[in-house]
Design a protein around this motif. Structure first.
Motif, short mmCIF file in Angstrom:
data_model
loop_
_atom_site.label_atom_id
_atom_site.label_comp_id
_atom_site.label_asym_id
_atom_site.label_seq_id
_atom_site.Cartn_x
_atom_site.Cartn_y
_atom_site.Cartn_z
N LYS A 60 1.10 9.04 -10.75
CA LYS A 60 1.23 8.06 -9.66
C LYS A 60 0.27 6.89 -9.82
O LYS A 60 0.52 5.81 -9.28
N VAL A 61 -0.81 7.11 -10.54
CA VAL A 61 -1.83 6.07 -10.70
C VAL A 61 -2.49 6.25 -12.05
O VAL A 61 -2.68 7.36 -12.53
N GLU A 115 -6.24 1.91 -12.85
CA GLU A 115 -6.09 1.63 -11.42
C GLU A 115 -7.07 2.44 -10.58
O GLU A 115 -7.49 2.02 -9.51
N LEU A 214 -5.46 9.11 -2.66
CA LEU A 214 -4.44 8.08 -2.80
C LEU A 214 -4.36 7.19 -1.55
O LEU A 214 -4.18 5.98 -1.65
N GLU A 215 -4.51 7.81 -0.39
CA GLU A 215 -4.49 7.04 0.87
C GLU A 215 -5.66 6.07 0.93
O GLU A 215 -5.50 4.92 1.35
N GLN A 216 -6.84 6.53 0.52
CA GLN A 216 -8.01 5.66 0.55
C GLN A 216 -7.86 4.49 -0.41
O GLN A 216 -8.28 3.36 -0.12
N ARG A 217 -7.23 4.75 -1.55
CA ARG A 217 -7.00 3.67 -2.50
C ARG A 217 -6.04 2.63 -1.92
O ARG A 217 -6.25 1.42 -2.06
N GLU A 218 -4.99 3.09 -1.25
CA GLU A 218 -4.03 2.16 -0.65
C GLU A 218 -4.68 1.34 0.45
O GLU A 218 -4.44 0.13 0.57
N ILE A 219 -5.48 1.97 1.27
CA ILE A 219 -6.18 1.25 2.34
C ILE A 219 -7.09 0.19 1.76
O ILE A 219 -7.13 -0.95 2.23
N TRP A 220 -7.80 0.56 0.69
CA TRP A 220 -8.72 -0.37 0.03
C TRP A 220 -7.98 -1.54 -0.60
O TRP A 220 -8.41 -2.69 -0.50
N LEU A 221 -6.84 -1.26 -1.22
CA LEU A 221 -6.06 -2.32 -1.88
C LEU A 221 -5.59 -3.37 -0.90
O LEU A 221 -5.53 -4.56 -1.23
N HIS A 222 -5.23 -2.95 0.30
CA HIS A 222 -4.65 -3.87 1.29
C HIS A 222 -5.66 -4.38 2.31
O HIS A 222 -5.28 -5.12 3.22
#
Length: 224
Positions: A60-61, A115, A214-222
């Motif tokens: 996924k990453v 990533e 994965l959730e923390q990475r998505e939050i950080w990206l956005h």
């Protein structure tokens, strides 16, 4: 007696490191590289947990791992078997990594195709907690055999971590380890810390840990 000039070296060193860490975080944000700093004492299961993590989210990453040790390349060779990109960092006897050392590691890792970068810090519950590496999130592993009182004995480590993985829960019946008391001790030091019981050996709880990461990475990206 003549006055003696006192220079607060420790404060100056930490302040300079904090500035470098903030700069590194800004650069990583621009590149879209999420850096996780993974800490624990020796033998807690960091490398085994990493292997499970890579297996769970590797498709996924794109993952890159920096293995930090005083010497040897044992852990890096193990991680290389997962297919993930990996580099071994030797600290030259130092018991931690700081922001400048982490930057050198990232340059050696060549993060153009990474990533999610994971720094497996030197096994130590004291020094790594004192130095900001520039990571987006700090994680630590506490294994059941170490005891439920470690948050009381090593307050700084537990106070800076965003997530605590309680590993080796398969041996709970054989140790005097109170899970509820441990969680209480962790939250006494850090009310906002996420606590996830896992067994890296069997894979129990790894799905919850992988989801959180994965959730923390998505939050950080956005995040603006």
């Amino acid at each position: 007696m003549a006055d003696v000039r006192i220079l607060e070296i420790k404060q100056s060193v930490f302040a300079d490191n904090d500035r470098q860490a903030d700069e590194l975080r800004r650069e990583l944000k621009e590149k879209g590289v999420f850096l996780l700093n993974l800490m624990s004492s020796p033998g807690s299961g960091k490398t085994t947990t990493l292997m499970r993590t890579i297996a769970a989210i590797g498709e996924k990453v794109k993952i890159g791992v920096m293995e930090a040790d005083i010497d040897s390349d044992v852990d890096a060779r193990t991680i290389a078997g997962s297919g993930a990109k990996v580099i071994q960092l030797h600290t030259g006897g130092m018991c931690h990594l700081d922001a400048a050392m982490t930057r050198q590691g990232l340059e050696g890792l060549e993060t153009g195709d990474v990533e999610l970068a994971i720094l497996e810090n030197v096994g130590n519950l004291v020094c790594p907690a004192e130095f900001d590496t520039g990571a987006c999130k700090n994680a630590m592993i506490l294994s059941v055999p170490e005891g439920d009182d470690k948050p009381l004995k090593y307050p700084l480590m537990f106070s800076i971590c965003d997530v605590v993985l309680i590993n080796k829960i398969d041996v709970l019946p054989y140790f005097d380890f109170d899970m509820d008391k441990c969680v209480e001790n962790i939250h006494m030091r850090n009310p906002g810390a996420k606590v996830i019981p896992i067994c890296a050996k069997t894979g129990e709880g790894i799905d919850k840990w992988a989801k959180w990461l994965l959730e923390q990475r998505e939050i950080w990206l956005h995040k603006a």
